[in-house]
Motif scaffolding. Structure first.
Motif, short mmCIF file in Angstrom:
data_model
loop_
_atom_site.label_atom_id
_atom_site.label_comp_id
_atom_site.label_asym_id
_atom_site.label_seq_id
_atom_site.Cartn_x
_atom_site.Cartn_y
_atom_site.Cartn_z
N LEU A 125 0.88 -1.47 -0.26
CA LEU A 125 0.29 0.15 -0.17
C LEU A 125 0.81 1.28 0.21
O LEU A 125 0.24 2.52 -0.77
N GLN A 126 2.26 1.06 0.54
CA GLN A 126 3.05 2.55 0.59
C GLN A 126 3.46 2.96 -0.31
O GLN A 126 3.64 4.43 -1.37
N ASP A 127 3.19 1.74 -2.01
CA ASP A 127 3.31 2.52 -2.99
C ASP A 127 1.95 2.89 -3.75
O ASP A 127 2.29 3.62 -5.40
N LYS A 128 1.23 3.04 -2.97
CA LYS A 128 0.10 3.20 -4.08
C LYS A 128 -0.96 4.78 -2.80
O LYS A 128 -2.17 5.39 -3.60
N ILE A 129 0.34 5.73 -2.54
CA ILE A 129 0.03 6.86 -1.46
C ILE A 129 0.00 8.11 -3.03
O ILE A 129 1.60 7.92 -3.33
N VAL A 130 -0.66 8.45 -2.88
CA VAL A 130 -0.87 10.22 -4.25
C VAL A 130 -1.44 11.23 -3.55
O VAL A 130 -0.61 11.84 -4.13
#
Length: 410
Positions: A125-130
């Protein structure tokens, strides 16, 4: 000898050019059907892979959930035993519960998911922070990461606002809920500070909020080893099914261990069903090609009556003649399949590297149709072509084998 006869009949020019034309029309039809099947199945594989990659950002490789009820209790020794199982890379404790959120005059319902620090290792999920940052620390208050849909619904500014979001959650004690004089007395309340926003897809963005597990554990008065689920990641090279079986054997029937596919069984089953339906419909192209094969081989049998008579006069059995024309049909089907496979591979490689066919609308996560070629699809299509080729060749071959010897005296 059978293959020599069949190859010669396939390559040689016939007395009637229509036989050659029909034979190559059959090859072309099989090639088109093969290419269409492989290409479309590869597109379905691409979309399935895309969905899996999106779900891997939120769902773990394996999930230990209660077989009945809402929570499980795992002791420290059980967690150590799970960590010692070959193939288990990391584990993360998780608590999920629905809550009402209020921010200013806005309110909405969401699922709060409390996770520990190991959650980074079991999901991505840390790669999907916008917007904002991935930070679940709680030195100065419990921080939270909002799905984009919930952020929009509440009107939260995760980058600049320092105002907390109020959380209201039903108490676990049903008797206290019934005996409460005021509705507020039946609720546990807390505050979280939004610090980041994630965007995966609408199913997650409008449903989930991530925070530290201790926030929910305290809010729900849960014991230290109590949790909604235990999430596991598997080391590369290890079988998920084997690791799942070992975890299940260790913990017994009080829990159920789910793979990522089993956690999202509905959507994967729908996608697989759609893929099989498309396969069945596109296989009709090969069935149409089979009728061309029947016509081509029937005309070839008529033309090769003299050859058949001579073979039988030399002592050849009916089974030999039948196998020659069966092989002729397989050569036609095999040639078409090789051409079709080559065409499909070329199309898929071009789509992968250049994205020739685009997705319209501009609102998708990707610009072009995703494509993934799987060996299983090539095997499935090959078996399909083999079955259709044999069935289409059977009648003409049987007819050739049953032909009577008719030698004329000179």
């Amino acid at each position: 000898m059978i293959w020599q006869f069949a190859l010669r009949y396939f390559r040689a020019r016939k007395s009637t050019s229509a036989i050659n034309i029909i034979a190559w029309v059959s090859v072309g039809a099989i090639a088109v059907g093969t290419a269409a099947l492989i290409t479309v199945l590869s597109v379905f594989n691409g979309f399935t892979g895309l969905v899996k990659s999106l779900y891997s950002s939120f769902y773990p490789t394996l999930k230990v959930a209660p077989a009945t009820g809402k929570t499980i209790i795992l002791t420290a020794s059980q967690l150590k035993e799970i960590a010692a199982i070959p193939g288990v890379a990391h584990y993360s404790q998780s608590i999920e519960e629905k809550a009402v959120l209020r921010f200013g005059n806005e309110q909405t319902i969401a699922v709060l998911k409390g996770v520990d620090t190991a959650f980074r290792s079991v999901a991505g999920l840390q790669d999907k922070i916008v917007r904002g940052r991935f930070d679940l620390s709680h030195e100065n208050g419990y921080q939270a990461i909002f799905g984009m849909g919930i952020e929009t619904a509440l009107g939260v500014d995760v980058e600049h606002s320092l105002v907390p979001v109020n959380v209201y959650m039903p108490k676990r004690d049903a008797n206290s809920n019934l005996n409460a004089a005021l509705p507020e007395q039946a609720l546990n309340t807390g505050v979280i500070y939004p610090v980041g926003t994630f965007a995966i897809q609408q199913e997650f963005d409008s449903k989930y909020i991530l925070t530290d597990i201790s926030f929910l554990r305290n809010l729900l008065n849960m014991s230290p080893g109590e949790m909604s689920s235990l999430e596991l990641s598997v080391k590369p090279g290890y079988s998920e099914k084997k690791v799942k079986r070992k975890v299940q054997e260790l913990l017994g029937d009080t829990v159920k261990v789910l793979t990522r596919v089993e956690q999202n069984a509905t959507i994967y089953n729908v996608m697989q069903t759609e893929k099989w339906v498309v396969y069945v419909f596109l296989s009709f192209i090969l069935v149409i090609a089979a009728f061309n094969m029947i016509g081509s081989l029937s005309m070839l049998v008529i033309e090769k009556q003299k050859d058949i008579t001579i073979l039988k006069a030399m002592g050849s059995r009916n089974s030999l003649v039948q196998r020659i024309f069966l092989t002729e049909g397989l050569i036609i089907a095999g040639t078409g399949s090789v051409i079709g496979f080559s065409l499909a591979i070329t199309i898929c490689l071009l789509q992968q590297h250049f994205g020739l066919v685009k997705l319209g609308g501009g609102s998708f996560l990707i610009d072009a149709f995703p494509v993934e070629m799987h060996l299983d699809d090539f095997i499935l299509v090959s078996v399909t072509i083999l079955v259709i080729g044999v069935l289409a060749s059977w009648y003409p071959a049987k007819r050739a084998a049953s032909q009577e010897i008719a030698l004329k005296a000179t």
